[in-house]
Design an enzyme around this catalytic site. Structure first.
Site, PDB file in Angstrom:
ATOM      1  N   PHE A 151       0.862  -1.190   0.000  1.00 14.89           N
ATOM      2  CA  PHE A 151       0.000   0.000   0.000  1.00 14.89           C
ATOM      3  C   PHE A 151       0.888   1.227   0.000  1.00 14.89           C
ATOM      4  CE2 PHE A 151      -2.276   3.620   1.544  1.00 14.89           C
ATOM      5  CZ  PHE A 151      -3.421   3.577   0.769  1.00 14.89           C
ATOM      6  N   ASP A 236       9.190   3.030   2.262  1.00 15.60           N
ATOM      7  CA  ASP A 236       7.983   3.801   2.551  1.00 15.60           C
ATOM      8  C   ASP A 236       7.707   3.674   4.051  1.00 15.60           C
ATOM      9  OD1 ASP A 236       5.470   4.786   2.994  1.00 15.60           O
ATOM     10  OD2 ASP A 236       4.559   3.890   1.220  1.00 15.60           O
ATOM     11  N   LYS A 265       2.116  11.421   7.267  1.00 13.78           N
ATOM     12  CA  LYS A 265       1.236  11.164   8.416  1.00 13.78           C
ATOM     13  C   LYS A 265       1.680  11.916   9.678  1.00 13.78           C
ATOM     14  CE  LYS A 265      -1.254   7.292   6.624  1.00 13.78           C
ATOM     15  NZ  LYS A 265      -0.832   6.202   5.779  1.00 13.78           N
TER      16      LYS A 265
HETATM   17  C1  LIG Z   1      -1.011   6.231   4.294  1.00 14.91           C
HETATM   18  C2  LIG Z   1       0.069   5.652   3.500  1.00 14.91           C
HETATM   19  C3  LIG Z   1       0.426   6.185   2.242  1.00 14.91           C
HETATM   20  C4  LIG Z   1      -0.355   7.281   1.559  1.00 14.91           C
HETATM   21  O1  LIG Z   1      -0.444   8.449   2.298  1.00 14.91           O
HETATM   22  P1  LIG Z   1      -1.579   9.525   1.939  1.00 14.91           P
HETATM   23  O2  LIG Z   1      -1.245  10.697   2.811  1.00 14.91           O
HETATM   24  O3  LIG Z   1      -2.893   8.889   2.293  1.00 14.91           O
HETATM   25  O4  LIG Z   1      -1.470   9.819   0.493  1.00 14.91           O
HETATM   26  C5  LIG Z   1       1.505   5.633   1.591  1.00 14.91           C
HETATM   27  N1  LIG Z   1       2.203   4.614   2.123  1.00 14.91           N
HETATM   28  C6  LIG Z   1       1.876   4.066   3.314  1.00 14.91           C
HETATM   29  C7  LIG Z   1       2.702   2.947   3.853  1.00 14.91           C
HETATM   30  C8  LIG Z   1       0.806   4.559   4.042  1.00 14.91           C
HETATM   31  O5  LIG Z   1       0.466   3.996   5.205  1.00 14.91           O
END
Ligand SMILES: *Cc1c(COP(=O)(O)O)cnc(C)c1O
Length: 408
Positions: A151, A236, A265
């Site tokens: 994700f 990520d 985040k």
């Molecule tokens: C939440 C998330 C994203 C995307 O972030 P957004 O601010 O919603 O675009 C990408 N990678 C990971 C691992 C995430 O948890």
């Protein structure tokens, strides 16, 4: 057409708010039926005045707890002073944000964006450019390796290499240049790498997939392979980073450093969308003026908020607390010893309870927990994810554990 903003009397009850939302909103989410109006620390309150312990933290966006007073003060002060300059002009918050973030994460270069998906897109663009200009990959032949069940957000490029049917279906055609390998399988990664491979994009722990922790040594092996084959390692850490797993970055659990690290985040403590790509010098140096950007990226309000969010995370011992409370939470959940539970797993305060397939799905347990004042969310069908703010205390976890025991 009637231009009145609110033609109906102001909604007051949970049911009225939900009815309005369902009437006018796109249906791309299926939230629990709770309408929140206030938050403080680990708690949130709904419009009926009922209090809940937040065990999701907006997927890690409020690691510092809701409405942290020091981040709030920084936001208010900056909002009254200067909010945005665009990058046409410089501002006096961005350099300090860069300096503090680099010192904290041992990075050389930072590129600020807003959402997590934009940070991912930035990393894909930069690593392709590096591939062509530094590694000398033939034009338009760059390959990026990603993992199954990943994700990384919701943009077209990103959903194009998702393996989740809901995320992809009917959104094509998608751009080429991505190869999917199983998560946690270093041999598969090695096999997928060709002379045209420019990057490997991976989550240190897959959050949305259900808190999937790869075999020990996997990231270390991935680091070795990327170094050996001149491939940019992109971690990520949008969900795992900034204390969630009990370290500032999850990469520290395996003692490695990525070439590009993505954070978002909790970078703002939930006050504002702020993300960033952290880089070594070689990769980020391929970008020159006009080649990438964002109107809101690096604005002084975002930078002031992020500086405060990083400061409280470290100064208030939240990362150490996440490590300690994470162990306590896992032990407490294992103690419940419910026959419906297949596995408890997690690192720091990123914890999952996986139910047996015959338990009837995780959603109904989330609903029952909601009625008992605990908010958490199912991921996929059978997994409950438990990720309270990193300021959670043992007494608050005991409160949650009592409800988990009752429901499970
Ligand atoms: C939440 C998330 C994203 C995307 O972030 P957004 O601010 O919603 O675009 C990408 N990678 C990971 C691992 C995430 O948890």
């Amino acid at each position: 057409m009637d231009r009145m903003i609110s033609p109906n009397p102001h909604p007051a009850s949970t049911a009225e708010f939900i009815a309005l939302e369902e009437l006018y909103g796109a249906s791309n989410y299926k939230p629990l039926d709770v309408v929140l109006t206030r938050g403080e620390g680990v708690y949130v309150w709904d419009v009926e005045g009922k209090r809940y312990l937040d065990c999701l933290s907006s997927y890690s966006a409020v690691n510092q707890g809701h409405c942290h007073p020091k981040i709030l003060a920084a936001m208010q002060a900056q909002a009254a002073k200067l909010t945005i300059t665009s990058r046409a002009f410089r501002n006096d918050q961005l350099p300090l944000f860069y300096e503090e973030l680099c010192a904290l994460t041992h990075s050389h270069k930072v590129l600020p964006m807003n959402s997590g998906a934009e940070a991912v897109e930035t990393a894909l663009k930069v690593s392709r450019k590096w591939g062509y200009e530094v590694k000398n990959v033939p034009a338009d032949r760059a390959e990026i390796v990603v993992c199954g069940d990943n994700f990384h957000g919701r943009t077209l490029a990103i959903v194009g290499f998702s393996t989740d049917p809901d995320s992809r279906q009917s959104f094509g055609p998608f751009g080429p240049g991505f190869k999917v390998v199983p998560f946690g399988d270093a041999a598969a990664l090695e096999q997928a790498i060709t002379p045209n491979t420019v990057a490997f994009l991976v989550e240190p722990i897959q959050g949305e997939a259900g808190v999937i922790i790869p075999p020990a040594g996997y990231l270390k092996k991935a680091r070795e392979l990327c170094t050996r084959h001149r491939v940019v390692l992109i971690l990520d850490e949008i969900q795992t980073g900034l204390g969630r797993t009990g370290k500032l970055l999850a990469e520290e659990h395996e003692g490695i450093e990525a070439d590009l690290t993505l954070i978002g985040k909790a970078l703002s403590g939930g006050f504002y969308p702020v993300s960033a790509v952290l880089s070594n010098k070689e990769v980020m140096d391929v970008l020159h003026p006009g080649q990438h950007g964002s109107t809101f990226g690096g604005n002084p309000l975002a930078c002031a908020v992020a500086r405060a969010a990083l400061r409280v995370l470290t100064e208030e011992g939240m990362i150490e607390n996440a490590a300690k409370m994470g162990e306590y939470l896992k032990a407490g959940l294992r103690d419940i010893n419910a026959s419906r539970v297949k596995e408890i797993r997690g690192r720091g305060l990123m914890v999952a309870v996986e139910l047996h397939p015959d338990a009837g799905g995780a959603r109904k347990y989330c609903e029952a927990l909601k009625d008992r004042g605990i908010l958490c969310k199912e991921t996929h069908t059978n997994t409950l994810r438990i990720m309270p703010p990193l300021i959670v205390t043992q007494a608050q976890l005991d409160e949650a554990l009592a409800e988990f025991r009752a429901v499970l």
